[in-house]
Write an enzyme that holds these catalytic residues in place. Structure first.
Site, PDB file in Angstrom:
ATOM      1  N   LYS A  28       1.357  -1.193   0.242  1.00  0.00           N
ATOM      2  CA  LYS A  28       0.191  -0.384  -0.209  1.00  0.00           C
ATOM      3  C   LYS A  28       0.735   1.547  -0.047  1.00  0.00           C
ATOM      4  CE  LYS A  28      -2.829   0.596   4.142  1.00  0.00           C
ATOM      5  NZ  LYS A  28      -2.994   1.901   4.495  1.00  0.00           N
ATOM      6  N   GLY A 101      -5.273   8.200   5.540  1.00  0.00           N
ATOM      7  CA  GLY A 101      -4.372   9.038   6.119  1.00  0.00           C
ATOM      8  C   GLY A 101      -2.740   9.164   4.653  1.00  0.00           C
ATOM      9  N   ARG A 129      -8.759  12.137  12.969  1.00  0.00           N
ATOM     10  CA  ARG A 129      -6.884  12.380  12.503  1.00  0.00           C
ATOM     11  C   ARG A 129      -6.493  13.735  12.660  1.00  0.00           C
ATOM     12  NH1 ARG A 129      -5.391   6.789   9.238  1.00  0.00           N
ATOM     13  NH2 ARG A 129      -3.541   7.205  10.296  1.00  0.00           N
ATOM     14  N   SER A 174       7.164   8.977  12.456  1.00  0.00           N
ATOM     15  CA  SER A 174       5.687   8.894  11.292  1.00  0.00           C
ATOM     16  C   SER A 174       6.512   9.581   9.557  1.00  0.00           C
ATOM     17  CB  SER A 174       4.952  10.007  11.619  1.00  0.00           C
ATOM     18  OG  SER A 174       4.327  10.232  10.384  1.00  0.00           O
ATOM     19  N   GLN A 176       4.725   8.882   7.317  1.00  0.00           N
ATOM     20  CA  GLN A 176       3.556   9.690   6.876  1.00  0.00           C
ATOM     21  C   GLN A 176       3.973  11.250   6.414  1.00  0.00           C
ATOM     22  OE1 GLN A 176      -0.057   9.265   7.613  1.00  0.00           O
ATOM     23  NE2 GLN A 176       0.195   7.221   6.995  1.00  0.00           N
ATOM     24  N   ASP A 328       2.027  -1.012  11.946  1.00  0.00           N
ATOM     25  CA  ASP A 328       1.150  -1.819  11.281  1.00  0.00           C
ATOM     26  C   ASP A 328      -0.046  -3.164  12.052  1.00  0.00           C
ATOM     27  OD1 ASP A 328       0.371   0.348  10.165  1.00  0.00           O
ATOM     28  OD2 ASP A 328       0.951   0.561   8.291  1.00  0.00           O
ATOM     29  N   LYS A 355      -4.156   6.237  14.688  1.00  0.00           N
ATOM     30  CA  LYS A 355      -4.653   4.954  13.163  1.00  0.00           C
ATOM     31  C   LYS A 355      -5.865   5.317  12.585  1.00  0.00           C
ATOM     32  CE  LYS A 355      -0.075   3.877  13.547  1.00  0.00           C
ATOM     33  NZ  LYS A 355       0.860   4.435  11.401  1.00  0.00           N
ATOM     34  N   ARG A 404      -7.688  -3.286   9.488  1.00  0.00           N
ATOM     35  CA  ARG A 404      -6.489  -4.086  10.007  1.00  0.00           C
ATOM     36  C   ARG A 404      -7.301  -4.327  11.285  1.00  0.00           C
ATOM     37  NH1 ARG A 404      -2.277  -3.205   7.119  1.00  0.00           N
ATOM     38  NH2 ARG A 404      -1.785  -1.246   6.201  1.00  0.00           N
TER      39      ARG A 404
HETATM   40  C1  S3P Z   1       2.737   4.357   5.998  1.00  0.00           C
HETATM   41  C2  S3P Z   1       3.527   5.044   7.384  1.00  0.00           C
HETATM   42  C3  S3P Z   1       2.827   4.575   8.554  1.00  0.00           C
HETATM   43  C4  S3P Z   1       1.428   3.591   8.394  1.00  0.00           C
HETATM   44  C5  S3P Z   1       0.878   3.748   7.062  1.00  0.00           C
HETATM   45  C6  S3P Z   1       1.839   4.003   5.920  1.00  0.00           C
HETATM   46  C7  S3P Z   1       3.173   5.406   4.806  1.00  0.00           C
HETATM   47  O1  S3P Z   1       2.221   5.197   9.141  1.00  0.00           O
HETATM   48  O2  S3P Z   1       1.226   3.281   9.670  1.00  0.00           O
HETATM   49  O3  S3P Z   1      -0.346   2.643   7.278  1.00  0.00           O
HETATM   50  O4  S3P Z   1       2.865   4.496   3.230  1.00  0.00           O
HETATM   51  O5  S3P Z   1       4.072   6.164   5.010  1.00  0.00           O
HETATM   52  P1  S3P Z   1       2.508   6.550   9.530  1.00  0.00           P
HETATM   53  O6  S3P Z   1       3.410   7.971   9.219  1.00  0.00           O
HETATM   54  O7  S3P Z   1       1.787   7.667  10.738  1.00  0.00           O
HETATM   55  O8  S3P Z   1       3.222   6.160  11.357  1.00  0.00           O
END
Ligand code: S3P
Length: 451
Positions: A28, A101, A129, A174, A176, A328, A355, A404
């Protein structure tokens, strides 16, 4: 757009041995990034193995709304004709990122340093969120944002027409946030620097390098990573082969460990070290998992996982510094922990509270309903294992629009004494649209409807 208006209750029943080959979907995280970077390159990017789950489809639609051409040409095969760094056009309507997210935060970063305005929203889970973790660093580039109270969606981002490069230390582990800053840095002249104290998944760094950006990572003496990106590159279109998602593999893998007599193969799963914490932990608990045919695919290390039933799993303690590499996977690990002997202590897990749901709370309440003793504080989850076949089950667990959580309790139902139901399995389609047929093919008894 995901619409989970009609809940889909599902029930998992104690099952016979799981056997066969589980071809889990594409990763993903990598799928989102392939679409976004494809849209920011000039020319045709070809993607194979793309996850065709709702989260990623929402990102594909968003990239179209920003002006890229995005076409599905076959199963998991997509072609993106990008508009170049800084080339996004202003979307005519609100961008709906559904449940994702990752989608919303990365796209906010990617559009933030162009002089356009976009409004983002999402489903009931995503609208709860926190977005401030992304809008805070984006503000340093000169970006303005207005959202609901608490920095929640819907939110409008007014991009910086004349962005300045930034240096930013990410305050929470993070990927993200790190990725949003790097994507924003692409269209800022000069060098953008991101510092992370704890390593998080590095797919953005790998893929940015693959698309021709100048990016480097230095590990400081104190262990922090310093990532430097030169702004305003011309990204070159790529052929991206998306490896299979270890976070999705986790569900058939854990099910096979818990259901007596199981023996399955899960081919082509990413073994990126920033994603590998669950497998390491399961092996420490006594799981019979072997990694066959290790190789490189699409710039990521992958292997075929052979997983056999492992009756005598032992509870363990997972250290705080491992949390990011399995962030995750804690929901399904807590299910394995419930079926192991002794206590499993998961430390440094407070990010689970923000999450798709508060995953500590969702797992604790559901496991308790299934007869398992739980202790929790803000940053720790402790599961008291009941041993092989020892979990009573027989409850309906609330999934809070969290894929999940739904899949984790369905795995529990395959090994518990009585069936385990979830109130809503619809969100499973966000990340693992073939979960039901794949599990059925292996021999798992998962039915639609409650108990
Ligand atoms: C992800 C980062 C994680 C993870 C999410 C996917 C990504 O989140 O939990 O399912 O693809 O960068 P966080 O960056 O908020 O930890």
């Amino acid at each position: 757009m995901s619409s989970h208006a009609t809940p889909v209750p599902m029930t998992a029943h104690r099952s016979g041995p799981l056997k066969g080959v589980a071809q889990v979907p594409g990763d993903k995280s990598i799928s989102h990034r392939a679409l976004i970077l494809g849209a920011m390159a000039i020319g045709e990017t070809r993607i194979t193995g793309l996850l065709e789950g709702e989260d990623v489809i929402d990102t594909a639609k968003a990239m179209r709304a920003f002006g890229a051409q995005v076409e599905r040409v076959g199963e998991g095969e997509w072609v993106v004709n990008g508009v170049g760094v800084g080339g996004f056009s202003e979307p005519a309507d609100v961008i709906d990122c559904g449940n994702s997210g990752t989608g919303v935060r990365l796209i906010m970063g990617a559009m933030a340093t162009t002089g356009i305005t976009a409004t983002f929203t999402g489903d009931g889970s995503l609208r709860k969120r926190p977005m401030k973790r992304v809008t805070d660093p984006l503000a340093l580039f000169g970006v303005q944002s207005v959202g609901r109270s608490g920095g929640r969606l819907p939110m409008t981002i007014v991009g910086a027409a004349e962005p300045v490069a930034v240096s930013y230390e990410v305050p929470v582990p993070s990927a993200q946030v790190k990725s949003a800053v790097l994507l924003a840095g692409l269209n800022a002249p000069g060098e953008t620097v991101v510092i992370e104290r704890e390593p998080t998944r590095d797919h953005s760094e790998r893929m940015l390098a693959g698309f021709g950006a100048q990016i480097s990572t230095e590990v400081r003496a104190d262990g922090a990573r310093v990532i430097r990106l030169q702004g305003r590159p011309e990204l070159k279109p790529q052929v991206v082969a998306v490896p299979r998602d270890p976070s999705s593999a986790a569900f058939p893998v854990c099910a096979a460990l818990l259901v007596p007599g199981s023996d399955i193969l899960v081919p082509g799963v990413s073994r990126n070290p920033t994603r590998d914490g669950l497998f390491l932990t399961l092996i420490e608990m006594g799981a019979d998992i072997t990694f066959e045919n290790p190789r490189e695919e699409g710039g990521e290390p992958v292997a075929d996982l052979r997983v056999r039933y492992s009756g005598a799993l032992k509870g363990i303690e997972t250290p705080e510094e491992r949390a990011a590499s399995m962030i995750d996977e804690f929901p399904v690990l807590s299910v394995v922990a419930a079926c192991a002997t002794g206590r499993t202590i998961m430390r440094g897990v407070k990010e689970l509270r923000v999450k798709e749901s508060d995953r500590i709370d969702a797992m604790a309440r559901g496991l308790e309903a299934c007869g398992v003793t739980i202790e929790e504080d803000e940053d720790t989850l402790i599961v008291h294992g009941m041993g092989e076949g020892g979990v009573p089950g027989g409850a309906t667990c609330a999934t809070h629009l969290d894929h999940r959580i739904a899949m984790s309790f369905l795995v529990l139902g395959l090994a518990a004494q009585s069936p385990v139901s979830v109130d809503d399995g619809a969100p499973i389609a966000t990340s693992f649209p073939v979960f039901e047929p794949l599990m059925a093919e292996l021999g798992a008894k998962i039915t639609r409807g409650g108990v």
